[in-house]
Design a protein around this motif. Sequence first.
Motif, PDB file in Angstrom:
ATOM      1  N   SER A 240      20.048  44.061  28.150  1.00 50.77           N
ATOM      2  CA  SER A 240      19.591  44.522  26.771  1.00 50.77           C
ATOM      3  C   SER A 240      20.265  45.909  26.484  1.00 50.77           C
ATOM      4  CB  SER A 240      18.100  44.479  26.499  1.00 50.77           C
ATOM      5  OG  SER A 240      17.642  45.320  27.392  1.00 50.77           O
ATOM      6  N   ASN A 241      20.506  46.574  27.533  1.00 54.09           N
ATOM      7  CA  ASN A 241      21.067  47.899  27.159  1.00 54.09           C
ATOM      8  C   ASN A 241      22.567  48.069  27.262  1.00 54.09           C
ATOM      9  OD1 ASN A 241      21.800  47.520  29.947  1.00 54.09           O
ATOM     10  ND2 ASN A 241      21.461  49.458  30.725  1.00 54.09           N
ATOM     11  N   GLY A 242      23.075  46.613  27.312  1.00 53.87           N
ATOM     12  CA  GLY A 242      24.636  46.555  27.294  1.00 53.87           C
ATOM     13  C   GLY A 242      25.505  46.563  28.382  1.00 53.87           C
ATOM     14  N   ASP A 243      24.822  46.805  29.401  1.00 48.29           N
ATOM     15  CA  ASP A 243      25.570  46.563  30.661  1.00 48.29           C
ATOM     16  C   ASP A 243      25.979  45.262  30.883  1.00 48.29           C
ATOM     17  OD1 ASP A 243      24.804  49.271  31.381  1.00 48.29           O
ATOM     18  OD2 ASP A 243      23.043  48.651  32.856  1.00 48.29           O
ATOM     19  N   VAL A 244      27.316  44.899  31.514  1.00 43.44           N
ATOM     20  CA  VAL A 244      27.914  43.702  31.441  1.00 43.44           C
ATOM     21  C   VAL A 244      28.152  43.523  32.800  1.00 43.44           C
ATOM     22  CG1 VAL A 244      30.080  42.543  30.851  1.00 43.44           C
ATOM     23  CG2 VAL A 244      28.947  43.917  29.147  1.00 43.44           C
ATOM     24  N   ALA A 245      27.630  42.123  33.267  1.00 39.39           N
ATOM     25  CA  ALA A 245      28.039  41.637  34.607  1.00 39.39           C
ATOM     26  C   ALA A 245      29.187  40.615  34.173  1.00 39.39           C
ATOM     27  CB  ALA A 245      26.630  40.609  35.168  1.00 39.39           C
ATOM     28  N   ASN A 320      27.171  50.338  30.095  1.00 40.05           N
ATOM     29  CA  ASN A 320      27.384  50.092  28.719  1.00 40.05           C
ATOM     30  C   ASN A 320      28.204  51.233  28.162  1.00 40.05           C
ATOM     31  OD1 ASN A 320      25.610  52.422  29.041  1.00 40.05           O
ATOM     32  ND2 ASN A 320      23.687  51.076  28.255  1.00 40.05           N
ATOM     33  N   ARG A 321      28.228  52.617  29.062  1.00 40.98           N
ATOM     34  CA  ARG A 321      29.110  53.568  28.471  1.00 40.98           C
ATOM     35  C   ARG A 321      30.512  53.463  28.412  1.00 40.98           C
ATOM     36  NH1 ARG A 321      31.222  56.399  32.709  1.00 40.98           N
ATOM     37  NH2 ARG A 321      30.408  55.833  34.728  1.00 40.98           N
ATOM     38  N   LEU A 322      30.867  52.289  29.129  1.00 42.29           N
ATOM     39  CA  LEU A 322      32.299  52.162  29.303  1.00 42.29           C
ATOM     40  C   LEU A 322      32.794  51.032  28.326  1.00 42.29           C
ATOM     41  CD1 LEU A 322      32.762  52.031  33.188  1.00 42.29           C
ATOM     42  CD2 LEU A 322      33.226  53.918  31.731  1.00 42.29           C
ATOM     43  N   TYR A 337      23.298  50.088  22.446  1.00 45.94           N
ATOM     44  CA  TYR A 337      23.155  48.682  22.499  1.00 45.94           C
ATOM     45  C   TYR A 337      21.793  48.360  22.714  1.00 45.94           C
ATOM     46  CZ  TYR A 337      28.349  48.575  23.326  1.00 45.94           C
ATOM     47  OH  TYR A 337      29.792  48.565  23.513  1.00 45.94           O
ATOM     48  N   ASP A 338      21.078  49.193  23.315  1.00 44.92           N
ATOM     49  CA  ASP A 338      19.705  48.734  23.482  1.00 44.92           C
ATOM     50  C   ASP A 338      18.789  48.701  22.017  1.00 44.92           C
ATOM     51  OD1 ASP A 338      19.447  51.394  23.086  1.00 44.92           O
ATOM     52  OD2 ASP A 338      18.565  52.226  24.694  1.00 44.92           O
ATOM     53  N   GLN A 342      19.734  43.366  19.871  1.00 48.68           N
ATOM     54  CA  GLN A 342      18.693  42.642  19.907  1.00 48.68           C
ATOM     55  C   GLN A 342      18.741  42.051  18.328  1.00 48.68           C
ATOM     56  OE1 GLN A 342      14.905  44.512  20.111  1.00 48.68           O
ATOM     57  NE2 GLN A 342      15.949  46.274  20.456  1.00 48.68           N
ATOM     58  N   LYS A 343      19.682  42.653  17.508  1.00 43.91           N
ATOM     59  CA  LYS A 343      19.892  42.493  16.229  1.00 43.91           C
ATOM     60  C   LYS A 343      20.678  41.022  15.880  1.00 43.91           C
ATOM     61  CE  LYS A 343      19.747  46.964  14.448  1.00 43.91           C
ATOM     62  NZ  LYS A 343      20.287  48.133  14.169  1.00 43.91           N
ATOM     63  N   VAL A 344      21.562  40.675  16.947  1.00 46.41           N
ATOM     64  CA  VAL A 344      22.360  39.671  16.777  1.00 46.41           C
ATOM     65  C   VAL A 344      21.767  38.573  17.585  1.00 46.41           C
ATOM     66  CG1 VAL A 344      24.561  40.947  16.665  1.00 46.41           C
ATOM     67  CG2 VAL A 344      23.671  40.358  18.805  1.00 46.41           C
ATOM     68  N   VAL A 345      20.917  38.716  18.517  1.00 44.89           N
ATOM     69  CA  VAL A 345      20.250  37.611  19.147  1.00 44.89           C
ATOM     70  C   VAL A 345      19.326  36.858  18.459  1.00 44.89           C
ATOM     71  CG1 VAL A 345      19.228  36.730  21.074  1.00 44.89           C
ATOM     72  CG2 VAL A 345      20.556  38.802  21.205  1.00 44.89           C
ATOM     73  N   ILE A 346      19.537  35.630  17.804  1.00 41.79           N
ATOM     74  CA  ILE A 346      18.751  34.947  16.854  1.00 41.79           C
ATOM     75  C   ILE A 346      18.052  33.969  17.785  1.00 41.79           C
ATOM     76  CG2 ILE A 346      18.335  33.423  14.946  1.00 41.79           C
ATOM     77  CD1 ILE A 346      21.401  35.001  14.152  1.00 41.79           C
TER      78      ILE A 346
END
Length: 351
Positions: A240-245, A320-322, A337-338, A342-346
């Motif tokens: 949810s903070n935009g960190d990406v695996a 997320n900073r990258l 991102y935090d 959540q605004k795009v997750v419907i």
Amino acid sequence: MRTVFWDYNSNQLNMIDQRLLPSTFEIAVFDDYHNVAKAITDMVVRGAPAIGAAAAFGLALAAIKSKATSFEELRRELNTAADLLLQSRPTAINLHWAIHRVLSHIPGSCNDVDELRQFILNEAQAIADEDIEINKRMAKNGAQLIQDGDTIIHHCNTGALATVDWGTALGVIRMAHDQGKHIHVLVDETRPRLQGARLTAWELSQYKIPYDIITDNAAGYFLHSGQVQKVLFGADRVASNGDVANKIGTYMLALAAFDNNVPAFSVVPTSTIDLSLNTGNLIPIEERPQAEVLDITIAERKVSPEGATAKNPAFDITPNRLITGIITENGIVYPPYDENLQKVVITTTKP
Ligand code: MRU
């Protein structure tokens, strides 16, 4: 042709066997969910949305082939199948998302065993059909960012093969190409399974999009020498903070992009976003067999010495900073991102 599709004549699941590409194009056929789980682990099918759809159809196989005579018995068998399918690969959240969606959408009014069988198959089919539509929406959103003449570094395989059809990051590239933009793709070979060199290059050849395969560790050189305008990759799970695996190597690529002021975008369906995790450090990272690293050969000789050991994490976390932005079917998300993810997750709940 779809990567994952149901054969309604034989009631079997068909999947392109991605281990054999690009030299051999073969469809693997499944009539038992145990084999679907194994196929996901063995990477017959791979890529986050594709394994989500495969797992949903795995549940459909469990339902259709079951000899259960009561609703309750079939429901129990479905839970057993879900447990097995969930263990097949740990990092991509789409697998959990798809299984949860199928089981949680069973209507309260459904209490007949055949009705349940049909419902599970219909829901799996809906996931597969929606995947393509979602990918095209993501692609249109992302293609706005691509300029005529861009050179793009792409990591792993995020194309039609990683989804049911069309693709995520590669889908953006494909859409921009279809819009008439001249694009050159630098294809990270993506060690150790070489999804870039084998699968992405194969797809780009079919779409007639110009590309060169580069070694993963050449990306820094191309970024630093000013030859790259964008970096695009997918994701297996976004916290949810935009960190990406994403596929191992994404972190180093994003670092090099950041250091050279080249925008790096992750392209994901919202089903890849896991709002329950507030940091990427909580995402489970799959450790794959050492043999994937050690059994690499050159001129039919093993590269590593006899008795060598290896570590083989299949994914890494890019902070997320990258990440310049996260492209979804519901729009492009920028920091913070935090707040904005959540605004795009419907959340879809069925009556
Ligand atoms: O191990 P894989 O090949 O399943 O890993 C796939 C990736 O990392 C993709 O980049 C990711 O699933 C996003 S693309 C749809």
